[in-house]
Design a protein around this motif. Structure first.
Motif, PDB file in Angstrom:
ATOM      1  N   TRP A  14      -6.580 -16.628  -4.589  1.00  0.00           N
ATOM      2  CA  TRP A  14      -6.286 -17.278  -5.872  1.00  0.00           C
ATOM      3  C   TRP A  14      -6.049 -16.258  -6.970  1.00  0.00           C
ATOM      4  CZ3 TRP A  14      -4.827 -21.910  -7.260  1.00  0.00           C
ATOM      5  CH2 TRP A  14      -4.899 -22.291  -8.595  1.00  0.00           C
ATOM      6  N   GLY A  15      -6.818 -15.146  -6.952  1.00  0.00           N
ATOM      7  CA  GLY A  15      -6.679 -14.158  -8.010  1.00  0.00           C
ATOM      8  C   GLY A  15      -6.507 -12.741  -7.509  1.00  0.00           C
ATOM      9  N   CYS A  16      -7.466 -12.285  -6.692  1.00  0.00           N
ATOM     10  CA  CYS A  16      -7.467 -10.873  -6.287  1.00  0.00           C
ATOM     11  C   CYS A  16      -6.219 -10.467  -5.511  1.00  0.00           C
ATOM     12  CB  CYS A  16      -8.711 -10.584  -5.448  1.00  0.00           C
ATOM     13  SG  CYS A  16     -10.244 -10.690  -6.385  1.00  0.00           S
ATOM     14  N   ILE A  17      -5.865 -11.227  -4.494  1.00  0.00           N
ATOM     15  CA  ILE A  17      -4.722 -10.866  -3.659  1.00  0.00           C
ATOM     16  C   ILE A  17      -3.394 -10.996  -4.424  1.00  0.00           C
ATOM     17  CG2 ILE A  17      -3.455 -11.367  -1.528  1.00  0.00           C
ATOM     18  CD1 ILE A  17      -6.221  -9.987  -1.210  1.00  0.00           C
ATOM     19  N   PRO A  18      -3.151 -12.093  -5.161  1.00  0.00           N
ATOM     20  CA  PRO A  18      -1.896 -12.196  -5.913  1.00  0.00           C
ATOM     21  C   PRO A  18      -1.697 -11.060  -6.922  1.00  0.00           C
ATOM     22  CG  PRO A  18      -2.934 -14.339  -5.779  1.00  0.00           C
ATOM     23  CD  PRO A  18      -3.925 -13.352  -5.228  1.00  0.00           C
ATOM     24  N   THR A  19      -2.763 -10.691  -7.645  1.00  0.00           N
ATOM     25  CA  THR A  19      -2.593  -9.622  -8.631  1.00  0.00           C
ATOM     26  C   THR A  19      -2.309  -8.282  -7.958  1.00  0.00           C
ATOM     27  OG1 THR A  19      -5.012  -9.347  -8.736  1.00  0.00           O
ATOM     28  CG2 THR A  19      -3.969 -10.684 -10.458  1.00  0.00           C
ATOM     29  N   LYS A  20      -2.920  -8.041  -6.793  1.00  0.00           N
ATOM     30  CA  LYS A  20      -2.639  -6.783  -6.085  1.00  0.00           C
ATOM     31  C   LYS A  20      -1.188  -6.753  -5.607  1.00  0.00           C
ATOM     32  CE  LYS A  20      -6.803  -5.674  -6.829  1.00  0.00           C
ATOM     33  NZ  LYS A  20      -7.081  -6.908  -7.590  1.00  0.00           N
ATOM     34  N   ALA A  21      -0.662  -7.916  -5.214  1.00  0.00           N
ATOM     35  CA  ALA A  21       0.748  -7.987  -4.817  1.00  0.00           C
ATOM     36  C   ALA A  21       1.644  -7.691  -6.013  1.00  0.00           C
ATOM     37  CB  ALA A  21       1.062  -9.363  -4.231  1.00  0.00           C
ATOM     38  N   LEU A  22       1.319  -8.273  -7.174  1.00  0.00           N
ATOM     39  CA  LEU A  22       2.119  -8.029  -8.378  1.00  0.00           C
ATOM     40  C   LEU A  22       2.040  -6.562  -8.800  1.00  0.00           C
ATOM     41  CD1 LEU A  22       1.319 -11.201 -10.535  1.00  0.00           C
ATOM     42  CD2 LEU A  22       3.363 -10.758  -9.165  1.00  0.00           C
ATOM     43  N   LEU A  23       0.853  -5.976  -8.686  1.00  0.00           N
ATOM     44  CA  LEU A  23       0.708  -4.548  -9.009  1.00  0.00           C
ATOM     45  C   LEU A  23       1.556  -3.683  -8.079  1.00  0.00           C
ATOM     46  CD1 LEU A  23      -3.121  -4.399  -9.720  1.00  0.00           C
ATOM     47  CD2 LEU A  23      -1.341  -3.685 -11.312  1.00  0.00           C
ATOM     48  N   GLU A  24       1.648  -4.087  -6.815  1.00  0.00           N
ATOM     49  CA  GLU A  24       2.463  -3.350  -5.849  1.00  0.00           C
ATOM     50  C   GLU A  24       3.937  -3.411  -6.240  1.00  0.00           C
ATOM     51  OE1 GLU A  24       2.601  -2.837  -1.018  1.00  0.00           O
ATOM     52  OE2 GLU A  24       2.469  -4.876  -1.829  1.00  0.00           O
ATOM     53  N   HIS A  25       4.396  -4.592  -6.682  1.00  0.00           N
ATOM     54  CA  HIS A  25       5.780  -4.722  -7.144  1.00  0.00           C
ATOM     55  C   HIS A  25       6.020  -3.883  -8.400  1.00  0.00           C
ATOM     56  CE1 HIS A  25       7.615  -7.861  -4.587  1.00  0.00           C
ATOM     57  NE2 HIS A  25       6.375  -8.243  -4.390  1.00  0.00           N
ATOM     58  N   ALA A  26       5.044  -3.878  -9.301  1.00  0.00           N
ATOM     59  CA  ALA A  26       5.175  -3.087 -10.517  1.00  0.00           C
ATOM     60  C   ALA A  26       5.283  -1.601 -10.181  1.00  0.00           C
ATOM     61  CB  ALA A  26       3.978  -3.341 -11.435  1.00  0.00           C
ATOM     62  N   HIS A  27       4.505  -1.156  -9.185  1.00  0.00           N
ATOM     63  CA  HIS A  27       4.559   0.246  -8.770  1.00  0.00           C
ATOM     64  C   HIS A  27       5.906   0.565  -8.116  1.00  0.00           C
ATOM     65  CE1 HIS A  27       3.112   4.156  -7.595  1.00  0.00           C
ATOM     66  NE2 HIS A  27       3.405   3.921  -6.331  1.00  0.00           N
ATOM     67  N   ALA A  28       6.408  -0.379  -7.313  1.00  0.00           N
ATOM     68  CA  ALA A  28       7.717  -0.170  -6.672  1.00  0.00           C
ATOM     69  C   ALA A  28       8.808  -0.018  -7.722  1.00  0.00           C
ATOM     70  CB  ALA A  28       8.030  -1.343  -5.739  1.00  0.00           C
ATOM     71  N   LEU A  29       8.733  -0.834  -8.776  1.00  0.00           N
ATOM     72  CA  LEU A  29       9.716  -0.734  -9.860  1.00  0.00           C
ATOM     73  C   LEU A  29       9.624   0.616 -10.549  1.00  0.00           C
ATOM     74  CD1 LEU A  29      11.861  -2.037 -11.678  1.00  0.00           C
ATOM     75  CD2 LEU A  29       9.997  -3.001 -13.058  1.00  0.00           C
ATOM     76  N   LYS A  30       8.388   1.084 -10.755  1.00  0.00           N
ATOM     77  CA  LYS A  30       8.185   2.403 -11.376  1.00  0.00           C
ATOM     78  C   LYS A  30       8.829   3.504 -10.532  1.00  0.00           C
ATOM     79  CE  LYS A  30       4.586   5.842 -12.212  1.00  0.00           C
ATOM     80  NZ  LYS A  30       3.165   6.179 -11.985  1.00  0.00           N
ATOM     81  N   ILE A  31       8.669   3.426  -9.216  1.00  0.00           N
ATOM     82  CA  ILE A  31       9.237   4.443  -8.329  1.00  0.00           C
ATOM     83  C   ILE A  31      10.761   4.438  -8.407  1.00  0.00           C
ATOM     84  CG2 ILE A  31       9.498   5.162  -5.917  1.00  0.00           C
ATOM     85  CD1 ILE A  31       6.722   5.670  -7.102  1.00  0.00           C
ATOM     86  N   VAL A  32      11.357   3.247  -8.387  1.00  0.00           N
ATOM     87  CA  VAL A  32      12.816   3.147  -8.449  1.00  0.00           C
ATOM     88  C   VAL A  32      13.329   3.670  -9.789  1.00  0.00           C
ATOM     89  CG1 VAL A  32      14.788   1.575  -8.390  1.00  0.00           C
ATOM     90  CG2 VAL A  32      12.880   1.227  -6.828  1.00  0.00           C
ATOM     91  N   GLN A  33      12.620   3.341 -10.873  1.00  0.00           N
ATOM     92  CA  GLN A  33      13.040   3.803 -12.197  1.00  0.00           C
ATOM     93  C   GLN A  33      12.987   5.323 -12.294  1.00  0.00           C
ATOM     94  OE1 GLN A  33      10.256   1.478 -14.504  1.00  0.00           O
ATOM     95  NE2 GLN A  33      11.810  -0.035 -15.078  1.00  0.00           N
ATOM     96  N   GLY A  34      12.042   5.932 -11.591  1.00  0.00           N
ATOM     97  CA  GLY A  34      11.934   7.386 -11.588  1.00  0.00           C
ATOM     98  C   GLY A  34      12.428   7.987 -10.284  1.00  0.00           C
ATOM     99  N   ALA A  35      13.491   7.400  -9.731  1.00  0.00           N
ATOM    100  CA  ALA A  35      13.990   7.795  -8.408  1.00  0.00           C
ATOM    101  C   ALA A  35      14.274   9.293  -8.305  1.00  0.00           C
ATOM    102  CB  ALA A  35      15.243   6.994  -8.067  1.00  0.00           C
ATOM    103  N   SER A  36      14.925   9.849  -9.319  1.00  0.00           N
ATOM    104  CA  SER A  36      15.297  11.263  -9.246  1.00  0.00           C
ATOM    105  C   SER A  36      14.067  12.159  -9.165  1.00  0.00           C
ATOM    106  CB  SER A  36      16.138  11.647 -10.468  1.00  0.00           C
ATOM    107  OG  SER A  36      15.421  11.409 -11.671  1.00  0.00           O
ATOM    108  N   GLU A  37      13.001  11.779  -9.858  1.00  0.00           N
ATOM    109  CA  GLU A  37      11.762  12.552  -9.827  1.00  0.00           C
ATOM    110  C   GLU A  37      11.158  12.549  -8.432  1.00  0.00           C
ATOM    111  OE1 GLU A  37       7.281  12.427 -11.837  1.00  0.00           O
ATOM    112  OE2 GLU A  37       8.884  11.162 -12.647  1.00  0.00           O
TER     113      GLU A  37
END
Length: 222
Positions: free
Chosen positions: A1-24
């Motif tokens: 209900w809470g713990c697993i969904p937020t960890k999934a969203l955090l994982e997506h947020a981290h993936a977006l961060k990696i793509v945004q800093g792809a060259s790095e």
């Protein structure tokens, strides 16, 4: 209900961060010199993956229940004393525990005196988990684990984030060193943190929410 969904969203947020800093990270797209594609987040796809993860885990638990012959009764229960548990919603039945009863109800969002939660603009973590579009800006009351998780998620998704905390520092139940490091990280990310600050009113409007808060020096801000 809470713990697993937020960890999934955090994982997506981290993936977006990696793509945004792809060259790095040494990640390249297409031919050298070609224009990079516009980087964004597809919330429909994000929630589809999040829900798939939740379904997989919950179905797995259901399978383990069956495998280990654990009875799962859906309903609302109340303790009747002397080891009795009455379960209702539909057909009422009474269970009897020979040794122990474990009460594990989980948690529910807590309201704030004087603030009406309309579940549309003034929302709880329950609605935040299922938000269909990333907000342009968001004010988060409280900097416990849940508050800072959503602050991190929505900032990565592109929202302007302000976190208001009544205590002297964010994540106040953690070690001071943890609070200090997280505050540094949030400042670097562009997350505004107002500590020693209390919210006196929040009013939903057509195009947003007006929040009134009292700052450490006694002055008010909107």
């Amino acid at each position: 209900w809470g713990c697993i969904p937020t960890k999934a969203l955090l994982e997506h947020a981290h993936a977006l961060k990696i793509v945004q800093g792809a060259s790095e990270w040494g990640v390249t797209f297409g031919d050298a010199g070609a224009a990079l594609p516009t980087v964004g987040i597809d919330m429909t796809a994000v929630h589809a993956r999040k829900d798939k993860i939740i379904t997989g885990l919950t179905k797995g638990i259901e399978f383990l229940f069956k495998k280990n012959k654990i009875s799962w009764i859906k309903g609302t229960a109340r303790l009747t004393g002397n080891g009795g548990v009455e379960v209702f919603e539909g057909e009422t039945q009474t269970l009897k525990a020979r040794k122990e009863i474990i009460v594990a109800t989980g948690s529910a969002p807590r309201g704030v005196p004087g603030i009406t939660i309309d579940h549309t603009r003034i929302i709880t973590s329950d609605e935040a988990i299922h938000m269909k579009a990333e907000p342009k800006s968001i004010v988060i009351m409280g900097s416990g684990a849940v508050g800072v998780e959503f602050g991190s998620i929505f900032r990565r998704f592109g929202a302007e984030v302000t976190i208001i905390e009544r205590a002297a520092r964010i994540v106040p139940v953690e070690d001071e060193a943890v609070s200090a490091e997280l505050a540094k990280s949030f400042k670097k990310q562009g997350i505004t943190v107002l500590a020693n600050t209390s919210v006196s009113a929040a009013v939903a409007q057509k195009d947003g929410v007006e929040v009134q808060a009292t700052l450490p020096d006694g002055s008010t801000t909107t």
